[in-house]
Design a protein around this motif. Structure first.
Motif, PDB file in Angstrom:
ATOM      1  N   TRP A  35       0.702  -1.272  -0.106  1.00 55.36           N
ATOM      2  CA  TRP A  35       0.048   0.085   0.081  1.00 55.36           C
ATOM      3  C   TRP A  35       0.891   1.249   0.025  1.00 55.36           C
ATOM      4  N   LEU A  36       2.032   1.499   0.810  1.00 58.77           N
ATOM      5  CA  LEU A  36       2.800   2.585   0.732  1.00 58.77           C
ATOM      6  C   LEU A  36       3.675   2.615  -0.562  1.00 58.77           C
ATOM      7  N   ARG A  37       3.895   1.426  -1.187  1.00 61.40           N
ATOM      8  CA  ARG A  37       4.561   1.544  -2.494  1.00 61.40           C
ATOM      9  C   ARG A  37       3.774   2.143  -3.552  1.00 61.40           C
ATOM     10  N   GLN A  38       2.279   1.997  -3.494  1.00 64.61           N
ATOM     11  CA  GLN A  38       1.408   2.257  -4.377  1.00 64.61           C
ATOM     12  C   GLN A  38       1.459   3.959  -4.763  1.00 64.61           C
ATOM     13  N   ASN A  39       1.917   4.643  -3.602  1.00 63.73           N
ATOM     14  CA  ASN A  39       1.786   6.193  -3.516  1.00 63.73           C
ATOM     15  C   ASN A  39       2.861   6.680  -2.503  1.00 63.73           C
ATOM     16  N   ALA A  40       3.676   7.288  -3.221  1.00 62.52           N
ATOM     17  CA  ALA A  40       4.818   8.007  -2.445  1.00 62.52           C
ATOM     18  C   ALA A  40       4.305   8.994  -1.358  1.00 62.52           C
ATOM     19  N   ALA A  41       3.272   9.679  -1.796  1.00 54.53           N
ATOM     20  CA  ALA A  41       2.528  10.776  -1.010  1.00 54.53           C
ATOM     21  C   ALA A  41       2.118  10.123   0.301  1.00 54.53           C
ATOM     22  N   ARG A  42       1.496   8.958   0.469  1.00 56.85           N
ATOM     23  CA  ARG A  42       1.380   8.307   1.475  1.00 56.85           C
ATOM     24  C   ARG A  42       2.147   8.208   2.537  1.00 56.85           C
ATOM     25  N   GLY A  43       3.449   7.915   2.305  1.00 57.07           N
ATOM     26  CA  GLY A  43       4.696   8.024   3.320  1.00 57.07           C
ATOM     27  C   GLY A  43       4.840   9.362   3.792  1.00 57.07           C
ATOM     28  N   ASN A  44       4.721  10.222   3.109  1.00 54.03           N
ATOM     29  CA  ASN A  44       4.981  11.800   3.382  1.00 54.03           C
ATOM     30  C   ASN A  44       3.742  12.215   4.425  1.00 54.03           C
ATOM     31  N   ALA A  45       2.519  11.676   4.265  1.00 55.88           N
ATOM     32  CA  ALA A  45       1.540  11.915   5.166  1.00 55.88           C
ATOM     33  C   ALA A  45       1.594  11.431   6.345  1.00 55.88           C
ATOM     34  N   LEU A  46       2.244  10.022   6.165  1.00 53.02           N
ATOM     35  CA  LEU A  46       2.349   9.252   7.541  1.00 53.02           C
ATOM     36  C   LEU A  46       3.364   9.806   8.746  1.00 53.02           C
ATOM     37  N   GLY A  47       4.421  10.443   8.079  1.00 46.16           N
ATOM     38  CA  GLY A  47       5.318  11.088   8.880  1.00 46.16           C
ATOM     39  C   GLY A  47       6.164  10.071   9.884  1.00 46.16           C
ATOM     40  N   HIS A  48       6.355  10.488  11.443  1.00 45.43           N
ATOM     41  CA  HIS A  48       6.966   9.713  12.033  1.00 45.43           C
ATOM     42  C   HIS A  48       6.162   8.112  12.454  1.00 45.43           C
ATOM     43  N   MET A  49       4.882   7.985  12.070  1.00 47.20           N
ATOM     44  CA  MET A  49       4.457   6.724  12.086  1.00 47.20           C
ATOM     45  C   MET A  49       5.028   5.660  11.099  1.00 47.20           C
ATOM     46  N   LEU A  50       5.410   6.310  10.190  1.00 50.47           N
ATOM     47  CA  LEU A  50       6.071   5.368   9.155  1.00 50.47           C
ATOM     48  C   LEU A  50       7.280   4.807   9.868  1.00 50.47           C
ATOM     49  N   LEU A  51       8.155   5.234  10.594  1.00 50.73           N
ATOM     50  CA  LEU A  51       8.985   4.801  11.358  1.00 50.73           C
ATOM     51  C   LEU A  51       8.654   3.873  12.421  1.00 50.73           C
ATOM     52  N   VAL A  52       7.442   4.272  13.233  1.00 48.08           N
ATOM     53  CA  VAL A  52       6.879   3.382  14.139  1.00 48.08           C
ATOM     54  C   VAL A  52       6.512   2.086  13.417  1.00 48.08           C
ATOM     55  N   LEU A  53       5.968   2.056  12.161  1.00 46.53           N
ATOM     56  CA  LEU A  53       5.359   1.017  11.460  1.00 46.53           C
ATOM     57  C   LEU A  53       6.950  -0.060  11.349  1.00 46.53           C
TER      58      LEU A  53
END
Length: 1420
Positions: free
Chosen positions: A1152-1170
């Protein structure tokens, strides 16, 4: 020579004319010397024939021989005389002389004219009958008239004046001769006055002024014989009645002449002492008409009236009152029988002209100034009342004259219109002008003494005059009389200083309104302006307001109109509930406005009302008169708090425009209207969903019950979408209006755009989006405002819009942020020195100071730490300059502290921030500041909600990464959000709270937050999830509880003791004891719903399916939030050891994250938590290689410019720990004896224990479960440079307090805040090995022993050494030397593990399938 030849020679050449002249002289001498008795007759006949030839020659324009002709006449004229038997010869002789003189009165023969007139004057006046004087008078009057005109020419003035004097003297001689003949023959000259009026009454005022400039001696030689002759002149009644108009005409002429004489010869004593000629003439006329009683009476009245005007007696006022009453009595009683007689009509018109002359309507210089000076004064009210009564009487008499009656004495049309026959109308209007002049020239203090009855009389006079002016066609706006009338009315209004004077104007308002169309625009506006000024003395506030409104409507300059509107609404006296347009419609001086003028006035009125006096009544009045939808929607902005039915109109307008927009493209103005209407609806909806929730009920355990109790179950993300749609519609409409400016320009005639209203409503929509948490929409809104404010030069709102981007971005795809920052710095340099200006409000101060704070955070993210600190210091100093902010915790102070907190916990360069308190210390300060927050400006509360939202997220991130559960403002913020109905913000707070619960492994609380989040996100209603929970609980209560072994019981007791110690130390932060429990213990497990009833994690990343909510499918931001919830939900499953769905979830999540790079930008720190959570899971599933790859990718992401400036620096250390631990787990076990996993628990000694004391050993048996022992190791004294690095649990300088051994003999209360972090280092490699037995360590002062470790045990320790931290006991001496402050905790890094010997006591334990160390690695 025959006379025919003479005639030809006189018309021939000059030589021939001269020869003819000589011949005529010779012949005339021959005839005169004939010696016969008929010589005189023959000479007269010959002379008459020659004069006739001369007349014919002059008639044929042979003026070149005029001198010769004069020679001929001079040779004959002295030698001729009348012949009594034949009087016709002499009459023809005089007639010929008159014609020749008339022919010579021209420019080219002026010398000959003077010579010929001198020749006539030198001869004695010889008259055979009473009619021959007419020839002499005609010659003298012609000479006077011609040279009177020559007086106006500068070149001929010096020659003309002697000629005039000569003519007056000659005319006086003639009158003397006539007087002599009258005495001899006793015959009257009935037509004398008619002949003299050719000189007086029928000449212009300018000619009379020329006569007045002649010496009085010359004038008196004419007047003395004339008045004597008139007095003794007689005639029949018919003759006298016929000559009565002539005498009155002469009186008017002499009245004007007297006036001119008095003005030109004011410095001459004889001029002041001389009786006016008009009075002398009236005196003579009284003698003449002594037998005519009616005429004699009116002449006497006129005589005394004019005499009174030329005197300065002390009793002038009383005399005038009596005389005025006599006039009134005559016209109303004595004159009634003669009302239709011509002399009566003539006298009435003469009296009107006398009044006109008295009030100097035609003259610029007042001739009766002395009279008015004596007539005025403080006691003049009665005299003026009598004067107004006389004028009213004259108007009444004039109006009674029949329309067929006329008089040569009536005043001519002031416009010189020959076709004008409105004699009566002009007389009435003239008398009205006289009344206004008399009143306006009166002293203002005396005007206030005029009684009400004379006021009514004066008002009726002016009313009559205006009524006449309306129907008199020749009275144009440029007519002198009308201009004079208007000017005096203006002067009347200007002199109003009392309520009495204003009463007169109030009676004239209706007539003046009828007069306004007749006046030219400047006079009309000036009249209204003066009446408005006078209305300050009006006793009726409503009338005063209407007059003010009429004045504003009369102005043509919009700037002056707006200025006067502001004055109107700021005047306390104008306490009206009607708008200006409504007042103008009801005003007695309402001005008919065109549609354009009406719209412009309405728009200016609305702006003035909104700026000065926004009362509900005024707004309703404006709404009743609005003309366009734009005007109505601007009013709707101000009536948003009004509960009246008017709000329905705005909603209908919004719905209508929305429907129209679906069918066709809206115009720019319609887009603007839609934007304002949408904001109005947005505010109404936001206000409607507000509720009250007590803060006492906002407890973590009662959140679900609270939603049910206060009926908030309908509060979901779906219910918030209409609000978001309204806000985005408004911003979209404003953006269309802004971007289409060039393509579709709007003129001021179409609409007067209120840009301030546009910016204000744009800020409302942007703040709503920001407060609700919809970041992409809020960014678009603030970006639009940024561009508009920069274009319009709205500096403070520009800084406010830029402040939205500064704390969130360093770069923006739609915005050149560095360029905007550069522009903002220029504005800040201009504005901050002006902050104390009086026109700046508190919100302006707040805007600028907050911009400085956000600019500091912007520079801090670019690693410009020094510049950021200087900006914060500058903001702090500026803030302290305001008294209302000093000593209080306002939004600026709170923002400064927040920026410093973010700089501290997000900054990688710790040396730059060495002097700042630690992040957790600043967090304590922030908590105190929020509790003592004070609102200073109007924008503080909105900024506080945004700030608290960011603080909850940041503090949660900070404390979660530091194993702390400090207050993060969730309760207070959640109360505000639920009361305001802000669902998305509430979800964000609950996510942060859920994150904390998971980090602290409070699974019950985490499940509660998850149920609330699912309810708000429309995933599962709260009631359904609660029902499922109750069903699961009921089933679980029927099952038999699993028996606990001895070790589990022991751990339960230890957990209780640890919680007791935690509460005893005031809630200090302690790592959850659950992380120290062995997996083999029978610890209670959170019972989740049945596997079939559990929600699938795949739904969080499969939003394109039809099963997901439509709201979630339409918003990328909501999908990211949904995804965050899924990550935390997966973590909850992991902590509860439910691994069934995690593999699929993490696989789908990465996809799901690879589908759209903007999603990772929107997640912010939660991406690292994941990534951390997934690495934990992979390690738990023994997939260390995958964990290593994932962690390395996460480390690159954490070090990227995208995230490193916005997230906690501890993420990098935690990821490094995950990486190293996974690498260690991959290394093979060395050959030898298998090692059991062991846990090294190092507790620091309390600094209060200054003397070392032996620690009692714990007796162990094989029957009892293993007990944990606390040991110490020797450390060096603590220094400022010994700061700790990150471990698996924490990387923060200030760590959780730790516990001493429960078997300590000291009974003192321990200061655990001074203790260092419990460092838990996993030294084992094999999860299946038996645990190493530990024994308590002894103090360094007594005995130091080393723990026995195998080679296999030392090898992994060596590998972990670079990452290892151990908690050490502080040196007592070092602690005493360093002053300790409350809340400060220090932790030292063990630099050399070999230098710190420790003694361990080992206990045997049964090996299990999963160990504590593995659980530790999995969770952290």
């Amino acid at each position: 020579m025959p006379l025919g030849d003479v005639k030809e020679q006189l018309r021939g050449s000059r030589t021939e004319a001269k020869n003819a002249a000589k011949l005529i002289q010779v012949q005339f001498e021959r005839i005169r010397n004939g010696g016969t008795t008929s010589v005189a007759l023959h000479a007269l006949k010959y002379e008459l024939n020659i004069l006739r030839h001369l007349c014919c020659a002059l008639q044929e324009n042979f003026h070149q021989h005029a001198d010769i002709y004069c020679d001929i006449a001079a040779s004959m004229l002295p030698h001729v005389a009348p012949h009594l038997p034949q009087p016709d010869y002499w009459a023809n002789h005089l007639m010929s002389l008159q014609y020749i003189h008339h022919a010579l009165c021209r420019e080219q023969t002026i010398k000959q004219c003077q010579r010929f007139y001198a020749l006539i004057s030198a001869q004695p006046c010889q008259m055979q009958n009473k009619s021959e004087y007419k020839y002499y008078i005609a010659i003298h009057i012609k000479h006077l008239y011609y040279f009177g005109h020559q007086m106006g020419k500068q070149l001929a003035a010096s020659e003309a004046k002697p000629q005039l004097c000569q003519a007056l003297q000659a005319l006086g001689k003639l009158l003397q001769k006539m007087l002599q003949l009258k005495a001899e023959q006793n015959e009257g000259y009935s037509e004398l006055m008619g002949e003299l009026n050719q000189l007086l009454g029928k000449r212009s005022i300018g000619y009379l002024k020329i006569l007045a400039s002649l010496p009085l001696a010359s004038m008196n030689r004419l007047w003395e014989p004339l008045f004597k002759l008139i007095a003794c002149n007689g005639g029949t009644t018919d003759q006298l009645n016929a000559q009565f108009p002539e005498y009155l005409s002469a009186v008017l002429a002499l009245l004007q002449l007297d006036d001119n004489v008095w003005q030109q010869q004011l410095q001459q004593p004889e001029a002041q002492a001389q009786t006016p000629c008009s009075l002398q003439l009236l005196h003579s006329c009284r003698e003449l008409y002594k037998n005519q009683s009616a005429q004699n009476y009116v002449l006497q009245l006129l005589y005394y009236y004019l005499k009174l005007l030329n005197t300065q007696s002390a009793d002038l006022k009383r005399s005038y009152i009596d005389l005025a009453k006599k006039f009134v009595h005559f016209f109303e009683h004595k004159g009634v029988p003669h009302a239709q007689e011509q002399w009566y009509i003539d006298f009435l018109f003469v009296l009107v002209r006398v009044q006109k002359h008295l009030h100097q309507i035609d003259n610029k210089v007042p001739s009766f100034d002395r009279f008015w000076q004596c007539f005025g004064g403080q006691d003049s009210a009665e005299a003026y009342a009598a004067h107004f009564e006389l004028l009213q009487c004259l108007i009444s008499m004039v109006m009674k004259i029949s329309s067929s009656s006329s008089s040569p004495l009536a005043a001519s049309c002031s416009s010189n219109d020959a076709s004008c026959l409105s004699v009566r109308k002009h007389c009435v209007f003239t008398l009205g002008c006289c009344a206004t002049i008399a009143y306006s020239s009166w002293q203002p203090t005396a005007q206030a003494t005029l009684p009400k009855a004379p006021q009514l009389c004066l008002a009726s006079i002016i009313h009559y005059a205006i009524d006449v002016a309306k129907v008199t066609k020749c009275l144009t706006p440029n007519s002198n009389e009308l201009v004079t009338f208007a000017w005096n009315l203006i002067n009347m209004a200007e002199k109003v200083t009392t309520a009495t004077q204003m009463c007169l104007l109030e009676q004239l308002l209706k007539p003046l309104q009828e007069l306004r169309p007749l006046l030219s625009p400047p006079y009309a506006r000036q009249l209204v302006r003066r009446i408005f000024k006078a209305s300050a003395h009006c006793s009726n506030p409503e009338l005063s307001a209407r007059l003010h409104g009429a004045y504003v409507a009369s102005l043509s300059c919009p700037a002056r109109q707006f200025q006067q509107l502001c004055v109107f609404y700021r005047t306390p006296k104008n306490d009206t509930e009607q708008c200006l347009l409504e007042l103008c419609e009801k005003s007695p001086l309402c001005n008919p406005l065109s549609a354009t003028e009406k719209r412009q006035l309405y728009e200016l009125d609305m702006l003035a009302v909104l700026a000065n006096k926004k009362t509900p009544q005024l707004l309703q009045s404006l709404l009743r008169h609005c003309q366009t939808d734009y005007q109505m929607v601007l009013l709707g902005r101000q009536m948003r708090t009004d509960k009246r039915p008017a709000g329905q109109q705005f909603e209908e307008l919004r719905v209508r425009l929305q429907r129209l927009g679906r069918k066709q493209q809206l115009t720019r103005l319609q887009q603007l209207i839609l934007g304002h209407a949408s904001v109005t609806k947005l505010l109404e909806a936001l206000e409607a969903q507000k509720t009250k929730i007590p803060i006492k009920e906002m407890t973590e355990k009662m959140l679900e019950e609270l939603l049910v109790k206060y009926k908030l179950l309908d509060l979901t993300i779906s219910s918030e979408m209409p609000l978001v749609e309204l806000a985005t519609t408004a911003i979209g409409a404003f953006e269309s209006f802004y971007k289409q400016a060039d393509a579709e320009p709007l003129s001021s005639d179409e609409a007067l755009i209120d840009w301030e209203a546009l910016i204000d409503d744009g800020i409302v929509a942007a703040m709503a989006l920001s407060t609700m948490g919809y970041a992409p929409q809020a960014d678009n809104a603030w970006l639009l405002l940024l561009r508009i404010c920069r274009l319009l030069g709205d500096r403070f709102n520009y800084l406010r819009a830029l402040s939205h981007f500064l704390p969130r971005y360093t770069q923006h795809a739609l915005l050149d942020l560095p360029s905007e920052v550069s522009h903002a710095e220029q504005l800040l340099d201009e504005l901050w020195p002006q902050l104390h200006a009086a026109h700046l409000l508190k919100r302006h101060h707040t805007t600028l100071l907050l911009c400085l704070c956000h600019l500091a955070l912007y520079y801090a993210r670019w690693d410009c730490i020094c510049h950021a600190q200087l900006l914060l210091l500058h903001a702090e100093r500026l803030r302290l300059e305001f008294e209302e902010r000093a000593g209080k915790c306002d939004i600026v102070q709170l923002t400064i502290q927040t920026v410093r907190f973010r700089m501290c916990y997000q900054q990688r360069h710790c040396r730059s921030l060495a002097r700042l308190p630690t992040a957790l210390q600043q967090l304590d300060t922030l908590a105190e500041s929020v509790r003592s927050f004070t609102s200073i400006s109007s924008m503080d509360n909105g900024a506080l909600i945004l700030l608290l939202g960011d603080m909850v997220r940041d503090t949660t991130e900070c404390t979660a990464n530091r194993l702390s559960e400090r207050p993060n403002f969730s309760n207070s913020l959640l109360q505000v959000l639920l009361q305001s109905g802000l669902v998305l913000r509430a979800v964000e707070v609950l996510i942060s709270w859920l994150w904390t619960n998971l980090r602290m492994e409070c699974l019950d609380k985490a499940h509660s937050k998850l149920r609330l989040i699912e309810h708000f996100l429309c995933m599962q209603p709260l009631l359904e999830s609660r029902a499922a929970l109750e069903l699961t609980s009921n089933k679980g209560s029927l099952a038999t509880a699993a028996p606990m072994d001895a070790q589990s019981k022991h751990m339960t007791e230890l957990v209780g003791k640890m919680f007791a110690m935690q509460l005893e130390q005031g809630g200090a932060s302690v790592e959850p004891i659950r992380k120290q429990k062995q997996l083999t213990m029978s610890s209670p497990r959170r019972e989740l719903p049945l596997l079939s009833a559990r929600p699938k994690l795949q739904r969080y990343v499969s939003l394109d399916m039809q099963e997901s909510h439509p709201v979630l499918r339409s918003s990328v931001q909501l999908q990211c939030i949904y995804f965050m919830v899924g990550c935390l939900h997966a973590r909850l499953y992991f902590l509860n050891r439910e691994h069934e769905q995690l593999d699929d979830f993490y696989a789908l999540a990465n996809a799901w994250l690879r589908q759209n790079a903007a999603r990772g930008n929107a997640l912010g720190h939660m991406l690292l938590v994941l990534h951390i959570y997934q690495a934990n899971y992979l390690r738990a599933r023994s997939r260390q290689q995958q964990a290593i790859e994932l962690t390395e990718t996460a480390l690159k992401l954490a070090g990227s410019e995208q995230l490193q400036q916005r997230v906690d620096v501890n993420y990098r250390y935690n990821l490094l720990l995950q990486l190293r631990t996974a690498q260690l787990e991959l290394q093979p076990l060395p050959p030898g004896k298998p090692q059991n996993p062991r846990r090294a628990l190092t507790f620091n000694l309390s600094p209060e224990e200054k003397q070392p004391r032996p620690i009692s050993k714990v007796a162990t048996t094989s029957k009892k479960p293993a007990k944990f022992a606390i040991y110490t190791e020797e450390v060096r004294p603590i220094s400022s440079s010994s700061s700790s690095s990150s471990n698996g649990s924490s990387s923060e300088n200030g760590s959780s307090p730790e516990r001493q051994s429960a078997k300590s003999k000291s009974n003192k209360r321990l200061d655990l805040n001074a203790c260092q972090l419990i460092e838990i280092i996993d030294l084992s490699d094999d999860e299946t090995d038996a645990a190493v037995q530990l024994q308590p360590a002894k103090s360094m002062s007594t005995l130091s022993t080393r723990s026995t470790r195998t080679r296999a045990q030392r090898q992994p320790e060596t590998l972990v050494a670079p990452l290892r931290r151990t908690a050490t006991a502080p040196n007592p001496l070092a602690v005493e030397a360093t002053p300790k402050t409350t809340g400060t905790r220090v932790r030292t890094r063990r630099q050399n593990a070999a230098e710190q010997p420790a003694t361990t006591t080992t206990t045997t334990a049964t090996p299990k399938l999963d160990s504590v160390s593995s659980r530790r690695r999995q969770r952290n």
